[in-house]
Motif scaffolding. Sequence first.
Motif, PDB file in Angstrom:
ATOM      1  N   PHE A   1       0.850  -1.183   0.000  1.00  0.00           N
ATOM      2  CA  PHE A   1       0.000   0.000   0.000  1.00  0.00           C
ATOM      3  C   PHE A   1       0.885   1.232   0.000  1.00  0.00           C
ATOM      4  N   ALA A   2       0.295   2.351  -0.352  1.00  0.00           N
ATOM      5  CA  ALA A   2       1.036   3.612  -0.339  1.00  0.00           C
ATOM      6  C   ALA A   2       1.298   4.013   1.110  1.00  0.00           C
ATOM      7  N   MET A   3       2.560   4.274   1.427  1.00  0.00           N
ATOM      8  CA  MET A   3       2.911   4.646   2.786  1.00  0.00           C
ATOM      9  C   MET A   3       2.395   6.047   3.101  1.00  0.00           C
ATOM     10  N   PRO A   4       1.720   6.221   4.227  1.00  0.00           N
ATOM     11  CA  PRO A   4       1.227   7.563   4.599  1.00  0.00           C
ATOM     12  C   PRO A   4       2.378   8.533   4.834  1.00  0.00           C
ATOM     13  N   ASP A   5       2.048   9.802   4.781  1.00  0.00           N
ATOM     14  CA  ASP A   5       2.993  10.851   5.127  1.00  0.00           C
ATOM     15  C   ASP A   5       2.955  10.996   6.651  1.00  0.00           C
ATOM     16  N   TRP A   6       3.955  10.433   7.323  1.00  0.00           N
ATOM     17  CA  TRP A   6       3.908  10.388   8.782  1.00  0.00           C
ATOM     18  C   TRP A   6       4.110  11.761   9.408  1.00  0.00           C
ATOM     19  N   ALA A   7       4.724  12.671   8.690  1.00  0.00           N
ATOM     20  CA  ALA A   7       4.848  14.046   9.195  1.00  0.00           C
ATOM     21  C   ALA A   7       3.465  14.691   9.279  1.00  0.00           C
ATOM     22  N   GLU A   8       2.628  14.425   8.284  1.00  0.00           N
ATOM     23  CA  GLU A   8       1.263  14.952   8.301  1.00  0.00           C
ATOM     24  C   GLU A   8       0.430  14.269   9.385  1.00  0.00           C
ATOM     25  N   VAL A   9       0.669  12.974   9.577  1.00  0.00           N
ATOM     26  CA  VAL A   9      -0.034  12.252  10.636  1.00  0.00           C
ATOM     27  C   VAL A   9       0.294  12.863  11.995  1.00  0.00           C
ATOM     28  N   LYS A  10       1.563  13.188  12.204  1.00  0.00           N
ATOM     29  CA  LYS A  10       1.991  13.786  13.467  1.00  0.00           C
ATOM     30  C   LYS A  10       1.266  15.100  13.723  1.00  0.00           C
ATOM     31  N   LYS A  11       1.099  15.911  12.675  1.00  0.00           N
ATOM     32  CA  LYS A  11       0.362  17.165  12.818  1.00  0.00           C
ATOM     33  C   LYS A  11      -1.102  16.899  13.166  1.00  0.00           C
ATOM     34  N   LEU A  12      -1.665  15.879  12.550  1.00  0.00           N
ATOM     35  CA  LEU A  12      -3.066  15.537  12.787  1.00  0.00           C
ATOM     36  C   LEU A  12      -3.298  15.171  14.242  1.00  0.00           C
ATOM     37  N   ILE A  13      -2.476  14.261  14.771  1.00  0.00           N
ATOM     38  CA  ILE A  13      -2.719  13.787  16.135  1.00  0.00           C
ATOM     39  C   ILE A  13      -2.329  14.833  17.178  1.00  0.00           C
ATOM     40  N   ALA A  14      -1.601  15.866  16.740  1.00  0.00           N
ATOM     41  CA  ALA A  14      -1.325  16.994  17.640  1.00  0.00           C
ATOM     42  C   ALA A  14      -2.500  17.970  17.597  1.00  0.00           C
ATOM     43  N   ASN A  15      -3.715  17.396  17.475  1.00  0.00           N
ATOM     44  CA  ASN A  15      -4.973  18.146  17.463  1.00  0.00           C
ATOM     45  C   ASN A  15      -5.081  19.066  16.248  1.00  0.00           C
ATOM     46  N   GLY A  16      -4.609  18.562  15.097  1.00  0.00           N
ATOM     47  CA  GLY A  16      -4.712  19.319  13.860  1.00  0.00           C
ATOM     48  C   GLY A  16      -5.743  18.774  12.901  1.00  0.00           C
ATOM     49  N   GLY A  17      -6.663  17.949  13.393  1.00  0.00           N
ATOM     50  CA  GLY A  17      -7.687  17.366  12.538  1.00  0.00           C
ATOM     51  C   GLY A  17      -8.971  18.167  12.520  1.00  0.00           C
ATOM     52  N   PRO A  18      -9.883  17.835  11.604  1.00  0.00           N
ATOM     53  CA  PRO A  18     -11.113  18.624  11.459  1.00  0.00           C
ATOM     54  C   PRO A  18     -12.028  18.573  12.680  1.00  0.00           C
ATOM     55  N   SER A  19     -11.943  17.505  13.484  1.00  0.00           N
ATOM     56  CA  SER A  19     -12.802  17.416  14.671  1.00  0.00           C
ATOM     57  C   SER A  19     -12.019  17.516  15.968  1.00  0.00           C
ATOM     58  N   SER A  20     -10.726  17.822  15.876  1.00  0.00           N
ATOM     59  CA  SER A  20      -9.876  17.831  17.068  1.00  0.00           C
ATOM     60  C   SER A  20     -10.361  18.827  18.117  1.00  0.00           C
ATOM     61  N   GLN A  21     -10.665  20.042  17.708  1.00  0.00           N
ATOM     62  CA  GLN A  21     -11.042  21.070  18.662  1.00  0.00           C
ATOM     63  C   GLN A  21     -12.373  20.747  19.329  1.00  0.00           C
ATOM     64  N   ARG A  22     -13.294  20.153  18.574  1.00  0.00           N
ATOM     65  CA  ARG A  22     -14.580  19.776  19.159  1.00  0.00           C
ATOM     66  C   ARG A  22     -14.399  18.748  20.264  1.00  0.00           C
ATOM     67  N   ARG A  23     -13.481  17.797  20.033  1.00  0.00           N
ATOM     68  CA  ARG A  23     -13.224  16.777  21.046  1.00  0.00           C
ATOM     69  C   ARG A  23     -12.627  17.419  22.304  1.00  0.00           C
ATOM     70  N   LEU A  24     -11.641  18.283  22.105  1.00  0.00           N
ATOM     71  CA  LEU A  24     -11.018  18.968  23.238  1.00  0.00           C
ATOM     72  C   LEU A  24     -12.040  19.800  24.019  1.00  0.00           C
ATOM     73  N   ASP A  25     -12.867  20.554  23.295  1.00  0.00           N
ATOM     74  CA  ASP A  25     -13.858  21.408  23.941  1.00  0.00           C
ATOM     75  C   ASP A  25     -14.848  20.584  24.748  1.00  0.00           C
ATOM     76  N   TRP A  26     -15.247  19.437  24.211  1.00  0.00           N
ATOM     77  CA  TRP A  26     -16.217  18.590  24.902  1.00  0.00           C
ATOM     78  C   TRP A  26     -15.642  18.075  26.210  1.00  0.00           C
ATOM     79  N   VAL A  27     -14.395  17.600  26.171  1.00  0.00           N
ATOM     80  CA  VAL A  27     -13.772  17.069  27.393  1.00  0.00           C
ATOM     81  C   VAL A  27     -13.571  18.179  28.410  1.00  0.00           C
ATOM     82  N   ARG A  28     -13.089  19.323  27.978  1.00  0.00           N
ATOM     83  CA  ARG A  28     -12.852  20.444  28.898  1.00  0.00           C
ATOM     84  C   ARG A  28     -14.172  20.899  29.538  1.00  0.00           C
ATOM     85  N   ASP A  29     -15.208  21.017  28.722  1.00  0.00           N
ATOM     86  CA  ASP A  29     -16.500  21.452  29.238  1.00  0.00           C
ATOM     87  C   ASP A  29     -17.076  20.424  30.215  1.00  0.00           C
ATOM     88  N   SER A  30     -16.915  19.155  29.891  1.00  0.00           N
ATOM     89  CA  SER A  30     -17.434  18.096  30.763  1.00  0.00           C
ATOM     90  C   SER A  30     -16.734  18.115  32.115  1.00  0.00           C
TER      91      SER A  30
END
Length: 295
Positions: A251-280
């Motif tokens: 398979f095509a190897m993912p761009d792991w540099a981009e993956v690292k940015k994603l999991i550092a809360n750079g994804g489309p739903s990252s902020q919503r997840r953080l906000d939900w946990v903080r608010d809870s």
Amino acid sequence: MPTATVAGHRTYELWDPMPDDVREGARRFAGVQALNELVGVLQYVEWLDRAPSHTRRQMLMAKIQDEVGHGHAVARVAEDLGMPREQIFLDYLEGRTKLHNIFHFSFATWEELGTGLLLTNSAAICQFQSLAKGVYLPYARALRKVEREESFHYQHALDLTHEIMTHGDAEQRRRVQEAFELWLPRILVYLGPPDTDTLHANRMWQVGLKPDSNDAVRQTWLNKIIPVFRKLGVQVDPALVRQAPSGEWEFAMPDWAEVKKLIANGGPSSQRRLDWVRDSLDRNARYRRALKGVA
């Protein structure tokens, strides 16, 4: 004293003397999994009021209940090893632990939900089956319980996707195809970066907490899931994933540099997840204090 061995490693119960690497590794594995179970469930909660029928809503509610239970089961393992449950969330909010890549996204359509769940649940089962061979027995037992319930979630996702591919219209089948092509690379990432050549230097492998390489688990998963989607009528583009004459999947190897940015809360739903946990945490702070008997 430890009571058994696994692949040459001694196994441990909570009350056994154990190396610091085993204790810390098991605590970290369980804490990270608890975070992903408890926060990852928000992907499914978002669809509760959009499920197309009462039956599907009930099935989704049952899955959500199971996932929360999984989170508490492994959080208890981490808690017994010295990581309070609240700390699991605080470490996430303060950037010390990360959600897996897949939980930084949301499902855009019902067809994507079923397809994404089928890919995710099957990969999780393969991962848990591997980690359940590890040397820390309370975590291994928790994983075996989680894995059994994940098999029901897998069947739910399979039934949902089969229903769409069998009785849905052309647009719905197209959405399944597109969801497969979108989520397959994400699950390849979820199973971790290539590590066959470096596994023996991994301390978690050396102490027996990580029995298999990411590559081995990924190959096991592809062997199981690709035939399932082909049987459903989904086309598998060889540019996406293909089986070599040796039997190994390429398979095509993912761009792991981009993956690292994603999991550092750079994804489309990252902020919503953080906000939900903080608010809870903020909203329920007084009840947690009362539960602990703290004024």
